[in-house]
Design an enzyme around this catalytic site. Structure first.
Site, PDB file in Angstrom:
ATOM      1  N   LYS A  41       0.861  -1.195   0.000  1.00 36.20           N
ATOM      2  CA  LYS A  41       0.000   0.000   0.000  1.00 36.20           C
ATOM      3  C   LYS A  41       0.888   1.234   0.000  1.00 36.20           C
ATOM      4  CE  LYS A  41      -3.311   2.617   2.854  1.00 36.20           C
ATOM      5  NZ  LYS A  41      -4.262   2.625   3.990  1.00 36.20           N
ATOM      6  N   ASP A  74      -2.639  10.207   3.562  1.00 40.97           N
ATOM      7  CA  ASP A  74      -4.036   9.795   3.741  1.00 40.97           C
ATOM      8  C   ASP A  74      -4.766  10.814   4.611  1.00 40.97           C
ATOM      9  OD1 ASP A  74      -6.453   8.552   3.998  1.00 40.97           O
ATOM     10  OD2 ASP A  74      -5.715   6.863   5.212  1.00 40.97           O
ATOM     11  N   LYS A 119     -10.143  12.839   8.075  1.00 39.10           N
ATOM     12  CA  LYS A 119      -9.662  12.458   9.407  1.00 39.10           C
ATOM     13  C   LYS A 119      -9.569  13.686  10.293  1.00 39.10           C
ATOM     14  CE  LYS A 119      -6.590   8.623   8.037  1.00 39.10           C
ATOM     15  NZ  LYS A 119      -7.208   7.520   8.777  1.00 39.10           N
ATOM     16  N   ASP A 136       1.455   6.409   5.440  1.00 36.59           N
ATOM     17  CA  ASP A 136       0.507   5.454   4.871  1.00 36.59           C
ATOM     18  C   ASP A 136       1.041   4.783   3.589  1.00 36.59           C
ATOM     19  OD1 ASP A 136      -1.870   4.185   5.452  1.00 36.59           O
ATOM     20  OD2 ASP A 136      -3.093   5.537   4.236  1.00 36.59           O
ATOM     21  N   ASP A 182     -12.169   7.032   3.627  1.00 38.50           N
ATOM     22  CA  ASP A 182     -10.959   6.788   4.410  1.00 38.50           C
ATOM     23  C   ASP A 182     -10.561   5.305   4.376  1.00 38.50           C
ATOM     24  OD1 ASP A 182      -8.800   7.416   5.938  1.00 38.50           O
ATOM     25  OD2 ASP A 182      -9.895   7.605   7.829  1.00 38.50           O
ATOM     26  N   GLU A 222      -9.483   3.673   1.969  1.00 35.42           N
ATOM     27  CA  GLU A 222      -8.984   3.805   0.598  1.00 35.42           C
ATOM     28  C   GLU A 222      -7.929   2.756   0.257  1.00 35.42           C
ATOM     29  OE1 GLU A 222      -7.711   5.313   3.075  1.00 35.42           O
ATOM     30  OE2 GLU A 222      -5.581   5.003   2.740  1.00 35.42           O
ATOM     31  N   ARG A 264      -7.722  -0.410   0.828  1.00 39.44           N
ATOM     32  CA  ARG A 264      -8.272  -1.666   0.270  1.00 39.44           C
ATOM     33  C   ARG A 264      -8.735  -1.464  -1.160  1.00 39.44           C
ATOM     34  NH1 ARG A 264     -12.762  -2.185   4.878  1.00 39.44           N
ATOM     35  NH2 ARG A 264     -11.114  -1.099   6.004  1.00 39.44           N
TER      36      ARG A 264
HETATM   37  N1  BES Z   1      -4.367   4.491   6.767  1.00 37.20           N
HETATM   38  C1  BES Z   1      -5.508   4.200   7.559  1.00 37.20           C
HETATM   39  C2  BES Z   1      -5.229   3.145   8.642  1.00 37.20           C
HETATM   40  C3  BES Z   1      -4.298   3.557   9.733  1.00 37.20           C
HETATM   41  C4  BES Z   1      -4.764   4.087  10.906  1.00 37.20           C
HETATM   42  C5  BES Z   1      -2.940   3.324   9.627  1.00 37.20           C
HETATM   43  C6  BES Z   1      -3.908   4.412  11.925  1.00 37.20           C
HETATM   44  C7  BES Z   1      -2.075   3.641  10.642  1.00 37.20           C
HETATM   45  C8  BES Z   1      -2.557   4.181  11.794  1.00 37.20           C
HETATM   46  C9  BES Z   1      -6.623   3.640   6.682  1.00 37.20           C
HETATM   47  O1  BES Z   1      -6.672   4.123   5.386  1.00 37.20           O
HETATM   48  C10 BES Z   1      -7.921   4.027   7.337  1.00 37.20           C
HETATM   49  O2  BES Z   1      -8.138   5.180   7.518  1.00 37.20           O
HETATM   50  N2  BES Z   1      -8.704   3.028   7.694  1.00 37.20           N
HETATM   51  C11 BES Z   1      -9.957   3.264   8.332  1.00 37.20           C
HETATM   52  C12 BES Z   1     -10.937   2.248   7.811  1.00 37.20           C
HETATM   53  C13 BES Z   1     -12.344   2.497   8.256  1.00 37.20           C
HETATM   54  C14 BES Z   1     -12.882   3.769   7.643  1.00 37.20           C
HETATM   55  C15 BES Z   1     -13.210   1.324   7.834  1.00 37.20           C
HETATM   56  C16 BES Z   1      -9.765   3.091   9.834  1.00 37.20           C
HETATM   57  O3  BES Z   1      -9.018   2.218  10.249  1.00 37.20           O
HETATM   58  O4  BES Z   1     -10.346   3.860  10.580  1.00 37.20           O
HETATM   59 ZN    ZN Z   2      -4.821   4.707   4.578  1.00 40.65          ZN
HETATM   60 ZN    ZN Z   3      -7.697   5.958   5.189  1.00 42.34          ZN
END
Ligand code: BES
Ligand code: ZN
Ligand code: ZN
Length: 502
Positions: A268, A273, A280, A291, A350, A352, A354
Site C-alpha cells: 500500500k 491519507d 480524518k 501510509d 478513508d 482507501e 483496500r
Molecule cells: N491508513 C488508515 C489506517 C491507519 C490508521 C494506519 C492508523 C495507521 C494508523 C486507513 O486508510 C484508514 O483510515 N482506515 C480506516 C478504515 C475504516 C474507515 C473502515 C480506519 O481504520 O479507521
Molecule cells: Zn490509509
Molecule cells: Zn484511510
C-alpha cells in the site's frame, strides 16, 4: 558508520567506549569481560557488588571510566539477561542499547565483543548478523531537515573483537548480512520519514527506478494514469482522483536465473491519507505520511534482493497516490469497478487502502505466482487489537502464513494471525454493488478489511500483513527502533524470500 572486525584481544582496543557483557547472576566475570576486569584491577567485580547489579534484564548497564588502565576511555558493562531467555533478538536489542548508551557520552568509536558467540545452540554467523542489525538500526537518524547544531552526534566506527581467529570469516559474513538487512530497512524508514510534500507518488516511483537502475537482476515498469485506466484499475483511480498529484502504478521485477518460485509483493502506498471527504481529525491525520509504509517496505526488499540474490523471482507491485478531499474526490455512495470486475460501493473514503489494493491484487493474481503477499497500513483496528509492535496476518494458505510468521521470528518482527471468518462476509454486503468498502462499525475492522482483499486474489496462495501498528514508532521502547518510520516488513520479507529459495 562502519563495522569492522579485529582478531585482537579486546583489552588492547583503542576506542572511546568498550562494551563487554554479563549474563544474569554472574558476579565474577570470565572471558572478555574477565580480561577487561583484570586490566581494570577488579573494578567491574567491585562495581557489580556495589551496585548489586544482577544483570537480570537484558540491556541494563553501567559505565566505568578506565583512567588509562587500558587504551579505551570508558567501559560499558551490558547485561544479557538470563541465559535461558537469550536469543538473537536479545542480541539485537543489547547491541542497539550499546549504541544508545555510547551516544549519551558522545562516543565516536565503540569496541565490542560478539554477544552470545559462545552461547549454546546459537549460530555465530547469525549472532554477528543480529548484532550488526542492532547496531546499524539503533544508529539510524533522520535529521536531513535539521541544522548542523541540532543534529545528534554519530558513532563513526564500531570494532568487533573476535579473539578466535577461526571464527573471523563467519563473523564477517554475518556482519555483512546484517548491514544489508539494516540498510534495506533504513531505506524504507527514509521513505516513510520524508515529509509528504517531498515524497509524492512521483518521487516514490523515482526511488523505485533508482533501485532498479544498477543491477541487471532488477527491472521496473511504470504505468501512468492512461495506462492504469487501460488496465481497468478504477478502484485505485477513484482514490487518486481527489488529489492534484498524478497516480502511478509500479511493477518491479527481480529474477534469479535459477529461480523456481515466483512471489508477488504488493505494498500500500498512499503518500498522504487525509481520509478524503471522510476527512480524518487533525491528530489522526498528523502521521498519515506513513501510509505508504507498505510500499516503502517492498522497495526496501528490492534494494535487499540486489545484495543477497536469492534464487527466486519476485514481483513488487506498488499503486501510489494521495487520498485527498476536493471537488473531484470520490463521494460516499460512488461505485467503482475494480480490475477483476468486482464493483465496490464507497461508503467511507478513508477506507482507501483496500480500494487501491483491490486492483493491485487483481493484477498480481494474473501473474500466477506461487505466493502473493500484501503489506499495508490498512486499519486503525489493527493498532487497537495488537498495538505498536505486532503485525496482523490473514491469509488463505496455512503453510504460507506459517512460513511468514517464522520469517518474522527470525527477523525480530512479531506477527500474529487473525482468522478470515466467513461469517463476517455479510458485513461487506452492499445494497447497490457487489461489495461495500467498509464492514460493520466497531466490529472486527482488521478482519473485514482482510476479507475485502480476499475477493481479489482468486485462488492464489495469499497472505495479508496489516502493519498499521508497527509501521510507525511513536516513542522509543526498543533500542533499535527509534521514533518515526520503522521499516517493518523488510527483514521479514527478506527472510521469507530466502526461505522460498532454499
Ligand atoms: N491508513 C488508515 C489506517 C491507519 C490508521 C494506519 C492508523 C495507521 C494508523 C486507513 O486508510 C484508514 O483510515 N482506515 C480506516 C478504515 C475504516 C474507515 C473502515 C480506519 O481504520 O479507521
Ligand atoms: Zn490509509
Ligand atoms: Zn484511510
Amino acid at each position: 558508520m562502519k563495522i569492522s572486525i579485529h582478531a585482537r584481544p579486546i583489552e588492547k582496543a583503542n576506542v572511546d567506549v568498550l562494551v563487554v557483557n554479563l549474563f544474569a547472576g554472574v558476579t565474577s566475570p570470565h572471558g572478555a569481560t574477565g580480561a577487561v576486569d583484570k586490566k581494570l584491577k577488579g573494578l567491574i567485580r567491585h562495581r557489580i557488588k556495589e551496585l548489586d547489579f544482577r544483570a537480570e534484564k537484558a540491556g541494563e548497564s553501567f559505565l566505568l571510566e578506565t583512567h588509562r588502565l587500558m587504551p579505551a576511555r570508558y567501559v560499558l558493562v551490558m547485561s544479557l539477561g538470563s541465559r535461558r531467555k537469550f536469543d538473537y533478538e536479545v542480541i539485537r536489542r543489547v547491541a542497539g542499547q550499546s549504541v544508545v548508551e555510547a551516544r549519551k557520552i558522545k562516543a565516536r568509536t565503540m569496541g565490542t565483543v560478539l554477544h552470545g558467540a559462545g552461547a549454546a545452540g546459537l549460530d555465530p554467523q547469525q549472532c554477528a548478523q543480529s548484532m550488526a542489525e542492532g547496531i546499524f538500526l539503533a544508529s539510524y537518524v533522520f535529521d536531513k531537515y535539521k541544522k548542523k547544531e541540532k543534529k545528534k552526534a554519530r558513532i563513526s566506527e564500531v570494532v568487533v573483537y573476535q579473539r578466535d581467529e577461526s571464527q573471523v570469516a563467519v563473523v564477517r559474513r554475518g556482519i555483512k548480512r546484517g548491514k544489508y538487512f539494516s540498510s534495506a530497512t533504513a531505506r524504507a524508514r527514509d521513505l516513510v520519514n520524508e515529509p509528504p510534500q517531498a515524497l509524492s507518488p512521483k518521487i516514490l516511483v523515482e526511488n523505485a527506478q533508482k533501485i532498479a537502475q544498477g543491477p541487471a537482476s532488477v527491472s521496473v515498469e511504470v504505468f501512468e494514469r492512461e495506462a492504469i485506466k487501460k488496465l481497468g484499475m478504477n478502484a485505485f483511480l477513484g482514490v487518486a482522483q481527489g488529489s492534484d498529484e498524478e497516480p502511478y502504478f509500479v511493477h518491479m521485477m527481480y529474477k534469479h536465473p535459477q529461480a523456481k518460485k515466483r512471489v508477488v509483493l504488493a505494498g500500500k502506498a498512499i503518500t498522504f491519507d487525509s481520509g478524503g471527504l471522510s476527512l480524518k481529525p487533525s491528530e489522526a491525520m498528523a502521521t498519515m505520511k506513513m501510509d505508504m509504509a507498505g510500499g516503502a517496505a517492498v522497495l526496501g526488499v528490492f534494494s535487499l534482493l540486489t545484495k543477497i540474490l536469492p534464487k527466486v523471482e519476485v514481483h513488487g507491485l506498488i499503486a501510489s497516490c494521495e487520498n485527498m478531499p476536493s471537488g473531484k474526490a470520490l463521494k460516499l455512495g460512488d461505485v467503482v469497478r475494480a480490475m477483476n470486475g468486482t464493483t465496490v460501493e464507497v461508503l467511507n473514503t478513508d477506507a482507501e487502502g483496500r480500494l487501491t489494493l483491490a486492483d493491485v491484487l487483481s493484477y498480481g493474481a494474473k501473474l500466477k505466482p506461487d505466493a502473493m503477499i500484501d503489506i499495508a497500513t490498512l486499519t486503525g483496528a489493527a493498532v487497537v487489537a495488537l498495538g505498536d509492535y505486532i503485525t496482523a496476518l490473514m491469509g488463505n494458505d496455512a503453510r504460507l502464513s506459517e512460513d511468514l510468521i517464522k520469517a518474522g521470528g527470525r527477523a525480530g518482527e512479531k506477527i500474529w494471525q487473525l482468522p478470515l471468518e466467513d461469517l463476517y462476509e455479510d458485513h461487506l454486503k452492499s445494497k447497490v454493488a457487489d461489495m461495500k468498502n467498509i464492514g460493520k462499525r466497531g466490529s472486527a475492522g482488521t478482519i473485514s478489511a482482510g476479507l475485502f482483499l480476499q475477493h481479489f486474489v482468486g485462488n492464489i496462495p495469499w497472505a495479508h500483513l496489516d502493519i498499521a501498528g508497527p509501521a510507525w514508532i511513536e516513542q522509543q521502547d526498543i533500542s533499535y527502533l527509534p521514533p518515526g518510520g520503522s521499516g517493518v516488513g523488510v527483514r521479514t520479507m527478506g527472510e521469507f524470500l530466502e526461505s522460498m529459495a532454499a
